[in-house]
Design a protein around this motif. Structure first.
Motif, PDB file in Angstrom:
ATOM      1  N   LYS A  92     -42.062 -64.287  47.952  1.00 34.97           N
ATOM      2  CA  LYS A  92     -41.727 -63.799  49.298  1.00 34.97           C
ATOM      3  C   LYS A  92     -40.935 -65.012  49.988  1.00 34.97           C
ATOM      4  O   LYS A  92     -39.684 -64.739  50.759  1.00 34.97           O
ATOM      5  N   ILE A  93     -41.292 -66.313  50.176  1.00 31.06           N
ATOM      6  CA  ILE A  93     -40.800 -67.371  50.791  1.00 31.06           C
ATOM      7  C   ILE A  93     -39.377 -67.558  49.932  1.00 31.06           C
ATOM      8  O   ILE A  93     -38.581 -67.776  50.818  1.00 31.06           O
TER       9      ILE A  93
ATOM     10  N   ASP B 278     -32.130 -65.806  51.860  1.00 34.14           N
ATOM     11  CA  ASP B 278     -31.121 -65.379  52.832  1.00 34.14           C
ATOM     12  C   ASP B 278     -30.740 -66.235  53.869  1.00 34.14           C
ATOM     13  O   ASP B 278     -30.431 -65.737  55.206  1.00 34.14           O
ATOM     14  N   LYS B 279     -30.662 -67.356  53.589  1.00 40.18           N
ATOM     15  CA  LYS B 279     -30.500 -68.589  54.731  1.00 40.18           C
ATOM     16  C   LYS B 279     -29.199 -68.258  55.399  1.00 40.18           C
ATOM     17  O   LYS B 279     -29.070 -69.010  56.708  1.00 40.18           O
ATOM     18  N   GLU B 280     -28.180 -68.056  54.799  1.00 41.18           N
ATOM     19  CA  GLU B 280     -26.822 -68.152  55.530  1.00 41.18           C
ATOM     20  C   GLU B 280     -26.880 -67.311  57.012  1.00 41.18           C
ATOM     21  O   GLU B 280     -26.136 -67.603  57.651  1.00 41.18           O
TER      22      GLU B 280
ATOM     23  N   THR C 104     -32.034 -59.970  65.081  1.00 42.03           N
ATOM     24  CA  THR C 104     -33.523 -59.801  64.302  1.00 42.03           C
ATOM     25  C   THR C 104     -33.413 -60.359  62.653  1.00 42.03           C
ATOM     26  O   THR C 104     -32.427 -60.263  62.026  1.00 42.03           O
ATOM     27  N   VAL C 105     -34.510 -61.189  62.729  1.00 41.34           N
ATOM     28  CA  VAL C 105     -34.765 -61.701  61.263  1.00 41.34           C
ATOM     29  C   VAL C 105     -36.008 -60.926  60.618  1.00 41.34           C
ATOM     30  O   VAL C 105     -37.122 -60.848  61.465  1.00 41.34           O
ATOM     31  N   TYR C 106     -36.002 -60.287  59.587  1.00 45.61           N
ATOM     32  CA  TYR C 106     -37.084 -59.560  59.060  1.00 45.61           C
ATOM     33  C   TYR C 106     -37.550 -60.551  57.849  1.00 45.61           C
ATOM     34  O   TYR C 106     -36.865 -61.279  57.370  1.00 45.61           O
ATOM     35  N   ILE C 107     -39.124 -60.383  57.608  1.00 46.22           N
ATOM     36  CA  ILE C 107     -39.656 -61.155  56.703  1.00 46.22           C
ATOM     37  C   ILE C 107     -40.459 -60.019  55.872  1.00 46.22           C
ATOM     38  O   ILE C 107     -40.892 -58.958  56.331  1.00 46.22           O
TER      39      ILE C 107
ATOM     40  N   ILE D 104     -40.771 -69.855  57.848  1.00 48.06           N
ATOM     41  CA  ILE D 104     -39.481 -70.346  56.938  1.00 48.06           C
ATOM     42  C   ILE D 104     -38.254 -69.992  57.864  1.00 48.06           C
ATOM     43  O   ILE D 104     -37.523 -71.003  58.149  1.00 48.06           O
ATOM     44  N   PRO D 105     -37.981 -68.855  58.328  1.00 53.06           N
ATOM     45  CA  PRO D 105     -36.652 -68.781  59.349  1.00 53.06           C
ATOM     46  C   PRO D 105     -36.577 -69.802  60.399  1.00 53.06           C
ATOM     47  O   PRO D 105     -35.508 -70.127  60.920  1.00 53.06           O
TER      48      PRO D 105
END
Ligand code: M6R
Length: 364
Positions: free
Chosen positions: A199-200, A206-208, A317-320, A334-335
């Motif tokens: 998951k990490i 998706d870092k871009e 929004t950032v989803y994990i 992580i984000p």
């Protein structure tokens, strides 16, 4: 040396899936927890009345997250303290207490002094340490080594992530030995922990998207991170990452505290990052975000896939990935590491060696 990465920090961010898996695998045999190498006897675990977690900086933030997890799973009271405060306040310690000192380097002066203070008072000590043979590792009664490997960047990433794993494992072991969870429940928590490295990895891939957002925010003057419970612990770490390498003033607030003063700092365009990984606290934090928005804040939401109604409130929004809420810190951080990193790169700063900071703080 940097394995093709521009900075050690980015290399170390990418090493997290492996560091986490290695640390976890070091205490699992045939799918079951096996802490025999750490040597904290079951009899001792049963006799503990109180846990004191003592650390500095990011290791303290691990302690903050661990407090929620240990109290909830193992039903044991936990106090988390900054080593620099603990050592000078003449702490009254329960003789059946267990002191857990968390330190990557194992050489942090205040953490070492706190450990010595506990030993002098006859309290059992357990160190969660990354550097083998370091002072804290040598002097503690028991050692849980994190297997992050050498960490070069001043801003910790992979050591922090492995410390979280050590804390979860201890919570599960305490909970199991003390009869707070069944063996089956323990096994299923372990299974979930084993999914964390992948998951990490997905979040890093998706870092871009974070890079794009960081470029837009590089001129921010202040950033506020808000959350409740475990999400407050995550906010503390996100805020530290931001300030130490990007030199942007940032603060983490327990979301419910905002209206006790800090909300007066929100102006048009102030970036507020809401962390919402805990289902029970989700609506509460959303309403705090709405309060910030009505005062002009620009909102980023950090939440779990499925919570799509956050988009009614947040501007970005950032989803994990989904996980057990106890372990959400491992993903949500992580984000925030990536955000601090990209803002720093965008500003052309020395990411790995930020001004005024040293990797290991051996002076008090
Ligand atoms: O070596 P330690 O884990 O004892 O270090 C504690 C802090 O100095 C450390 O976590 C510091 O806050 C980091 N620079 C944070 O990224």
């Amino acid at each position: 040396e940097k394995a093709g990465f521009e900075h050690f920090m980015m290399k170390e961010i990418h090493e997290q899936p492996k560091a986490v898996a290695d640390t976890l695998n070091s205490v699992i045999r045939d799918g079951k927890l096996d802490l025999s190498e750490i040597g904290l006897e079951e009899e001792v675990i049963r006799s503990i009345s109180q846990i004191y977690i003592v650390a500095c900086g990011s290791a303290y933030h691990v302690g903050m997250a661990a407090q929620y997890v240990i109290e909830d799973l193992a039903g044991l009271p936990v106090r988390v303290e900054l080593a620099s405060e603990f050592r000078y306040r003449k702490p009254l310690l329960d003789p059946n207490g267990l002191a857990v000192i968390i330190s990557q380097s194992g050489e942090t002066a205040d953490s070492l002094a706190a450990l010595r203070e506990c030993r002098e008072k006859g309290i059992r000590t357990l160190a969660i340490v990354n550097v083998v043979g370091s002072s804290i590792a040598r002097e503690a009664d028991n050692v849980f080594y994190t297997l992050a490997g050498p960490e070069i960047s001043v801003a910790t990433t992979k050591a922090y992530s492995t410390q979280l794993i050590a804390a979860y494992v201890l919570a599960l072991q305490f909970a199991k030995v003390r009869g707070e969870i069944t063996v089956e429940q323990c096994d299923s928590y372990i299974k979930e922990l084993q999914t964390i490295p992948d998951k990490i990895q997905k979040i890093i891939e998706d870092k871009e998207r974070i890079q794009w957002f960081a470029a837009k925010q590089a001129n921010a003057k202040d950033v506020f991170f808000i959350g409740r419970g475990i999400d407050y612990a995550i906010s503390l770490e996100g805020s530290l990452k931001m300030k130490e390498i990007s030199y942007i003033h940032s603060e983490a607030y327990a979301a419910g505290e905002l209206k006790h003063g800090t909300i007066s700092l929100i102006e048009d365009g102030t970036l507020v990052i809401g962390v919402l990984t805990q289902p029970e606290l989700y609506e509460k934090t959303v309403s705090n975000m709405v309060e910030c928005k009505s005062r002009g804040a620009y909102l980023m939401g950090l939440t779990t896939f499925g919570n799509y109604n956050i988009e009614d409130t947040a501007d970005f929004t950032v989803y994990i990935p989904k996980t057990d809420p106890h372990f959400a810190t491992s993903l949500a951080v992580i984000p925030l590491q990536l955000l601090g990193y990209y803002v720093s790169v965008n500003k052309g700063l020395d990411v790995d060696k930020p001004r005024n900071l040293a990797k290991s703080v051996t002076v008090e």
